[in-house]
Enzyme design. Structure first.
Site, PDB file in Angstrom:
ATOM      1  N   LYS A 294       2.040  35.114  33.260  1.00 44.71           N
ATOM      2  CA  LYS A 294       0.859  34.515  33.882  1.00 44.71           C
ATOM      3  C   LYS A 294       1.083  34.642  35.378  1.00 44.71           C
ATOM      4  CE  LYS A 294      -1.444  29.980  34.394  1.00 44.71           C
ATOM      5  NZ  LYS A 294      -1.554  28.602  33.864  1.00 44.71           N
ATOM      6  N   GLU A 298      -3.880  29.789  38.553  1.00 40.23           N
ATOM      7  CA  GLU A 298      -3.611  28.348  38.592  1.00 40.23           C
ATOM      8  C   GLU A 298      -2.305  28.036  39.310  1.00 40.23           C
ATOM      9  OE1 GLU A 298      -3.957  27.157  34.437  1.00 40.23           O
ATOM     10  OE2 GLU A 298      -6.124  26.946  34.697  1.00 40.23           O
ATOM     11  N   ASP A 376     -12.268  28.959  28.979  1.00 42.03           N
ATOM     12  CA  ASP A 376     -10.988  28.364  28.607  1.00 42.03           C
ATOM     13  C   ASP A 376     -11.073  27.583  27.303  1.00 42.03           C
ATOM     14  OD1 ASP A 376      -8.388  27.614  28.771  1.00 42.03           O
ATOM     15  OD2 ASP A 376      -8.629  26.193  30.404  1.00 42.03           O
ATOM     16  N   GLU A 398      -6.194  36.004  22.771  1.00 42.49           N
ATOM     17  CA  GLU A 398      -5.431  34.754  22.814  1.00 42.49           C
ATOM     18  C   GLU A 398      -6.283  33.642  22.222  1.00 42.49           C
ATOM     19  OE1 GLU A 398      -3.058  33.816  26.400  1.00 42.49           O
ATOM     20  OE2 GLU A 398      -3.791  31.752  26.247  1.00 42.49           O
ATOM     21  N   GLU A 404      -6.426  21.808  22.489  1.00 41.17           N
ATOM     22  CA  GLU A 404      -6.510  21.219  23.829  1.00 41.17           C
ATOM     23  C   GLU A 404      -7.882  20.625  24.155  1.00 41.17           C
ATOM     24  OE1 GLU A 404      -5.512  23.969  26.943  1.00 41.17           O
ATOM     25  OE2 GLU A 404      -6.175  22.611  28.511  1.00 41.17           O
TER      26      GLU A 404
HETATM   27  O1  GCW Z   1      -6.359  25.709  29.474  1.00 35.90           O
HETATM   28  C1  GCW Z   1      -5.579  25.734  30.618  1.00 35.90           C
HETATM   29  C2  GCW Z   1      -4.622  24.624  30.399  1.00 35.90           C
HETATM   30  C3  GCW Z   1      -3.337  24.774  31.148  1.00 35.90           C
HETATM   31  C4  GCW Z   1      -2.766  26.127  30.807  1.00 35.90           C
HETATM   32  C5  GCW Z   1      -3.753  27.190  31.232  1.00 35.90           C
HETATM   33  C6  GCW Z   1      -3.305  28.566  30.818  1.00 35.90           C
HETATM   34  C7  GCW Z   1      -0.466  26.707  30.583  1.00 35.90           C
HETATM   35  O2  GCW Z   1      -5.254  23.438  30.743  1.00 35.90           O
HETATM   36  O3  GCW Z   1      -2.495  23.734  30.734  1.00 35.90           O
HETATM   37  O4  GCW Z   1      -1.522  26.321  31.408  1.00 35.90           O
HETATM   38  O5  GCW Z   1      -4.985  26.981  30.620  1.00 35.90           O
HETATM   39  O6  GCW Z   1      -3.738  29.006  29.769  1.00 35.90           O
HETATM   40  O7  GCW Z   1      -2.542  29.180  31.524  1.00 35.90           O
END
Ligand code: GCW
Length: 836
Positions: A294, A298, A376, A398, A404
């Protein structure tokens, strides 16, 4: 054996904690016909105890014994093709040991052939891993009481069938809802890998071939010499199950851990640092699957910090791995913070914006790992358009088994029907049939590599994921990774039989609840493609629609007083719809042809916009929330009908969650409806929203030691006000006279239970205690607890069949604990059939 059946028939089913998942091998009666089909011995064609073929033999022995009480002996390497035996091995081993056989079909990598003729069973894999899969398949038949004669070969749809764990080195798991890590503690790999072995067994049985053990938000300290050894130990545990280990990397490791002054992917010192570390990794883990990365996402470091492309970043690792046959899974989840006041900005555009121009620039052993939708893991999204934009790059999809944004395992949500909407999407690339599942499996663009990864995040909880029912998602994920065309309900039913036994009513009930669960969750969370409407700034769990907007995260709804939805058209909006191939783009561009469950994903409309049903958007919201929550109310009752047919331990564990979900779905329903009613000013034509005839607000009761508290966000509290004790050592009471007609009611109490204390509450009717409870939900349920009064901590407890007389006095006493001031929101007196 017999006594077990006797117990089972009395309903005294042995307690189970879930550790064996769907591999319980629960005892079944063995009729004459079954006796005549049980093999007397097991021939393993590889005698090495750590080989998958040997493991397969041991597993069959264990299964035969546990299910049917039979004692088959394992013999090694001697072929007994004519007698009563199950022979397991690779095709090659078989030919060597048993002579040539021309009835074996051609197999692809990891495929297997299962051939049962009476007591003679052959399980042959193209690889040892394939043979192990075949053994689990045979056992799955036996455990479902299925003795039919079969002869078939099956091959994987794709070579990549991975799971990703988001485990941190300190033992916590990002978005983990099943307890701490089974791999890490205090910055190191745990000594006792028993749980890892049990996980390996579960994963092998669903044909997963690699596991990435650490979080994509990676910590470079995984690469210290001591931890490399630890990874070696983990890999040794997975290897006999045919599973390879991969790791997530932190792009800045050469600087943060290696002491270099750069992590520029083109800098020679960085290149040699990675090649050196890779070599050390392969010394410890000779068959390592590869890396997951990654980068520039973020806050994670990446190549863009040195003005290098994402492809240059990915290829850095690809080159280091290439000599060892490893692959790089490079995540497409790359996006920047955005400005909502610009109508054209859109996070959904990011993946294609970043990756399309890099198509063809990735090395052959790079796979771009793409989340199923453009944002997401939301309750509904269109397929990521990136699948239709990479013609010369290998891809993987993915998915997220960990729920979540979908109830965090405290809500039952069976995910495959959601996943199937994506897998079965036809992207019409070049105007031709092009299902998403044919793209990422490599079929469509004729790529060797491809497949799926799912975020799983199991923990040390014996249920693995935090809830027994959520294991259906893990099971079905594996099935879909093997064959994405599998049917959601068929997979579910196999899982039910394996997990809860063969009773018809059990099968029908769990099937019904599970198949209802995602539509119900969508109903009470976010409709018409507006996303989950959870609190995206905090725990991603309870309702908080306002959190979507007015920030840079780009999960916007653009809701205002008159309308809602993202205009993603080319004509007037962000242009996102234009990222799809022409036919699909045209479909989404036009509001009349956009599927309505994605209407607000693609279009900004007035609340009064009419849907095909004739309903307005706002009325659809109201209705869907009522219908969704009403469905959730039926889950506990449906489940209760299975009492005695499932062991008490699992029965009660599930029931408690379903009860909780029923209550929390009402919190969702009311929060979302109140929020949009407040914003739009348009009332519910059925007069339900903000109209609660059976409620008594806590703030309207006579308070002693309690004070009012204005809850934020306002919509997660009935009347936007709750009560809390005057201090954290004052015991409070709230008293009211009951003015409802005399009769029998279910008494629901809505309160808040957050992290940092276990308050106690008691309910009295005319000074007689009729119920009590403790605020310990942070220890009971699996979702991330909140430290506030909000949509995550809001919760309901129900006392059933309470007889009241008009004029009775109701009193609730709350005793605070720690920082938790025994908060109360309201009580509801519910006549039979009323949900309020
Ligand atoms: O959905 C978001 C999550 C993060 C996650 C990110 C990702 C691992 O809130 O916690 O980080 O995606 O997929 O990289």
């Amino acid at each position: 054996m017999r006594s077990l059946f006797f117990l089972a028939s009395l309903g005294l089913v042995a307690a189970e904690n879930g550790l064996d998942g769907w591999l319980r091998y629960a005892p079944l009666p063995c009729s004459h016909q079954c006796q005549s089909k049980l093999p007397a011995s097991i021939v393993v064609l590889n005698a090495t105890e750590t080989s998958p073929v040997y493991v397969a033999g041991a597993e069959i022995q264990n299964g035969l014994n546990r299910i049917y009480g039979s004692h088959a002996k394992i013999s090694q390497n001697q072929c007994k093709t004519s007698s009563s035996a199950v022979v397991v091995g690779t095709v090659e081993q078989y030919r060597k040991a048993c002579g040539s056989s021309n009835d074996i079909p051609e197999l692809e990598e990891d495929g297997f052939w299962l051939n049962t003729e009476g007591q003679k069973i052959r399980i042959l894999g193209s690889t040892e891993r394939g043979a192990l899969y075949g053994a689990f398949e045979y056992l799955s038949m036996l455990a479902q009481g299925n003795f039919s004669a079969v002869s078939y070969a099956t091959n994987p749809s794709a070579p990549i069938r991975w799971v990703n764990q988001w485990d941190n080195m300190d033992g916590r798991i990002e978005r983990g809802y099943g307890g701490p890590s089974i791999f890490f503690r205090n910055g190191a790999i745990v000594d006792d890998l028993t749980r890892v072995k049990q996980y390996a067994r579960l994963l092998a049985s669903i044909r997963i071939n690699a596991v990435v053990v650490n979080n994509v938000n990676a910590n470079a300290t995984l690469l210290t010499p001591e931890n490399l050894k630890g990874l070696g130990r983990i890999a040794d545990v997975f290897r006999p199950y045919g599973i390879k280990v991969g790791i997530s990397l932190n792009f800045a490791s050469p600087k943060d851990l290696g002491g270099l002054n750069t992590f520029d992917p083109l800098d020679p010192s960085v290149v040699s640092w990675w090649s050196n570390i890779t070599q050390q990794l392969y010394q410890n883990v000779p068959d390592m699957a590869g890396y997951l990365v990654k980068a520039n996402s973020e806050g994670q470091p990446g190549p863009q910090e040195y003005n290098r492309t994402l492809a240059e970043g990915a290829n850095l690792f690809a080159k280091a791995l290439q000599p060892y046959g490893g692959i790089v899974m490079f995540r497409a989840f790359v996006y920047n913070q955005l400005n909502e006041s610009n109508w054209k900005e859109d996070r959904a555009n990011a993946a294609v914006d970043f990756f399309k121009e890099l198509d063809g620039e990735f090395d052959e052993n790079v796979v771009v790992q793409i989340k199923y939708g453009p944002i997401d893991f939301q309750v509904r999204e269109p397929a990521s358009p990136l699948f239709a934009n990479l013609f010369n790059t290998s891809t993987a999809i993915e998915l997220q088994v960990t729920q979540e944004y979908l109830g965090q395992q405290s809500h039952l949500v069976y995910l495959p029907p959601l996943w199937k909407t994506i897998l079965d999407s036809d992207l019409r690339i070049d105007g031709k049939h092009s299902l998403v599942r044919d793209v990422y499996t490599g079929k469509h663009f004729k790529r060797k590599l491809g497949g799926s990864a799912a975020v799983v995040n199991v923990g040390t909880n014996t249920t693995w994921l935090g809830s027994h029912l959520s294991m259906s998602n893990l099971y079905a994920y594996g099935r879909l990774a093997w064959n994405p065309a599998d049917d959601a309900q068929d997979m579910l039913q196999d899982w039910i039989r394996l997990t809860f036994g063969l009773d018809r009513q059990v099968l029908n009930t769990i099937t019904k609840m599970s198949m209802q669960s995602w539509p119900a969750y969508e109903g009470y969370s976010g409709n018409l493609g507006i996303q989950t409407l959870t609190d995206i700034l905090y725990t991603h769990y309870g309702p908080n629609p306002a959190s979507q907007d007015n920030n840079g995260w780009g999960q916007w709804t653009r809701a205002d007083h008159t309308g809602i939805g993202m205009d993603r058209t080319v004509k007037n909006g962000t242009g996102f719809s234009g990222q799809y191939p022409a036919e699909v783009a045209a479909l989404y561009e036009n509001i009349d042809t956009t599927p309505e469950d994605l209407l607000l994903w693609f279009h900004h409309v007035d609340y009064t916009h009419r849907l095909h049903s004739g309903k307005t958007v706002i009325q659809h919201f109201y209705d869907a929330h009522y219908t969704g929550a009403a469905t959730a109310q039926t889950f506990p009752t449906q489940w209760q009908s299975l009492k005695g047919k499932i062991d008490d331990e699992r029965f009660n564990h599930v029931l408690r969650r379903l009860d909780y979900q029923a209550g929390h779905s009402i919190i969702w329903r009311d929060a979302i409806n109140t929020f949009y009613y407040n914003l739009s000013g348009i009332p519910d034509t059925a007069k339900r929203v903000d109209h609660h005839p059976w409620r008594i607000e806590a703030e309207s009761m006579k308070l002693d030691g309690y004070k009012t508290y204005t809850v934020s966000p306002f919509e997660v509290s009935s009347g936007s006000v709750a009560i809390v004790t005057a201090s954290n050592s004052t015991v409070g009471s709230a008293t009211t006279r009951i003015n409802f007609a005399s009769g029998t009611y279910d008494l629901a109490v809505n309160y808040y239970d957050f992290y940092g204390g276990q308050s106690q509450w008691q309910v009295y009717l005319n000074d007689k205690k009729i119920g009590e409870w403790v605020g310990n939900s942070e220890d009971v349920y699996s979702h991330t607890p909140s430290i506030y009064l909000d949509g995550h901590s809001a919760i309901r407890v129900t006392f059933r069949g309470v007889k009241v007389k008009k004029g009775d006095m109701l009193k609730i006493v709350g005793k605070p604990d720690g920082v938790e001031p025994a908060p109360l929101d309201y009580v509801s007196f519910l006549p039979d059939g009323v949900v309020d």
